[in-house]
Write an enzyme that holds these catalytic residues in place. Structure first.
Site, mmCIF file in Angstrom:
data_model
loop_
_atom_site.group_PDB
_atom_site.id
_atom_site.type_symbol
_atom_site.label_atom_id
_atom_site.label_comp_id
_atom_site.label_asym_id
_atom_site.label_seq_id
_atom_site.Cartn_x
_atom_site.Cartn_y
_atom_site.Cartn_z
ATOM 1 N N GLY A 75 -8.101 5.409 7.039
ATOM 2 C CA GLY A 75 -6.812 6.023 6.730
ATOM 3 C C GLY A 75 -6.749 7.468 7.168
ATOM 4 O O GLY A 75 -7.637 7.982 7.861
ATOM 5 N N ASP A 85 -2.040 -0.417 8.328
ATOM 6 C CA ASP A 85 -2.167 -0.552 6.873
ATOM 7 C C ASP A 85 -0.936 -1.212 6.267
ATOM 8 O O ASP A 85 -1.044 -1.994 5.316
ATOM 9 C CB ASP A 85 -2.435 0.805 6.230
ATOM 10 N N GLY A 143 2.271 0.710 11.542
ATOM 11 C CA GLY A 143 0.982 1.080 10.974
ATOM 12 C C GLY A 143 0.186 -0.144 10.556
ATOM 13 O O GLY A 143 0.715 -1.051 9.893
#
Length: 247
Positions: free
Chosen positions: A9, A96, A94
């Site tokens: 991250g 994530d 993204g």
């Protein structure tokens, strides 16, 4: 099968070790050396690496000698998924966000789910019917809001997050620091509750999953029933790994 999932991250590296589909261990590390040491200790059959800050190729090459089988590099645009991705620009999505959507679909099959990922950014994403990622919204997270007020003004101070995340935040600040704290924190809570209300008006049977580093601050302040799942991205990465190496 033992597998390793890695989520790189903006501020930290998080990994999870799954044994026959069950999360046995998760931790946050700060350096590549710490991650490599964990990878060598776990000795996974397969691994998956996801990143929102840099290409995964370097990480995968470094980890491969410590993994018995494949190291899958997760790319939202090209990696096969167990759900449909309806995002118009998957190459800008993204990793994530998409991994969290896969995790939500696994935990709530055949159900509409709203994912609130509250960390560096506040991401609000909708998974339709447990099978399709539709996208959502991205806004600055709490620390970014504090930092922006300080950086882009001439005299406003930099205010930190309160030490006690559960303590009430007075609505009316009676000095500049408490006024900033109220504007950032109470404003963000009102914003997120407004998004939840809007989605619930559209999807009556909507479930809400809360994850991310600031989940402890938001959880007691959000309306209705909220499922808090800190490891949602790791769970989604595990499902993507299984889809690519076993199914």
């Amino acid at each position: 099968m033992r597998s390793l999932t890695i989520d790189i991250g903006n501020t930290a590296i998080k990994y999870g070790c799954f044994e026959n589909g069950v999360l046995q261990e998760s931790a946050i590390v700060q350096t590549s050396e710490q991650l490599l040491a964990a990878t060598e200790r776990i000795a996974a059959a397969h691994a998956i690496v996801s990143s929102v800050v840099e290409p995964t190729a370097t990480w995968a090459a470094a980890l491969q000698p410590a993994v018995l089988g494949q190291v899958v590099e997760f790319s939202p645009a090209t990696t096969p998924l167990p759900i449909h991705n309806a995002y118009a620009t998957p190459h800008t999505l993204g990793a994530d966000r998409l991994a969290a959507a896969v995790g939500a679909a696994w935990l709530r099959p055949n159900a509409d789910t709203l994912i609130l990922d509250v960390g560096t950014a506040i991401k609000c994403d909708w998974v339709e019917g447990g099978h399709t990622f539709r996208g959502g919204s991205i806004a600055p997270g709490l620390r970014l809001r504090f930092q922006a007020l300080h950086t882009f003004t001439g005299r406003l101070p930099l205010v930190e997050m309160p030490a006690d995340l559960g303590a009430p935040v007075p609505l009316t600040g009676d000095d500049t620091q408490s006024a900033i704290r109220s504007g950032v924190l109470n404003g963000a809570v009102a914003e997120v509750n407004g998004l939840i209300d809007s989605y619930r008006r559209q999807q009556g049977n909507l479930g809400v999953i809360l994850t991310g580093g600031d989940a402890n601050f938001f959880q007691p302040r959000l309306k209705g029933r909220i499922f808090v799942i800190p490891e949602l991205v790791l769970i989604g990465l595990h499902r993507i790994l299984v889809h690519n190496v076993e199914e």
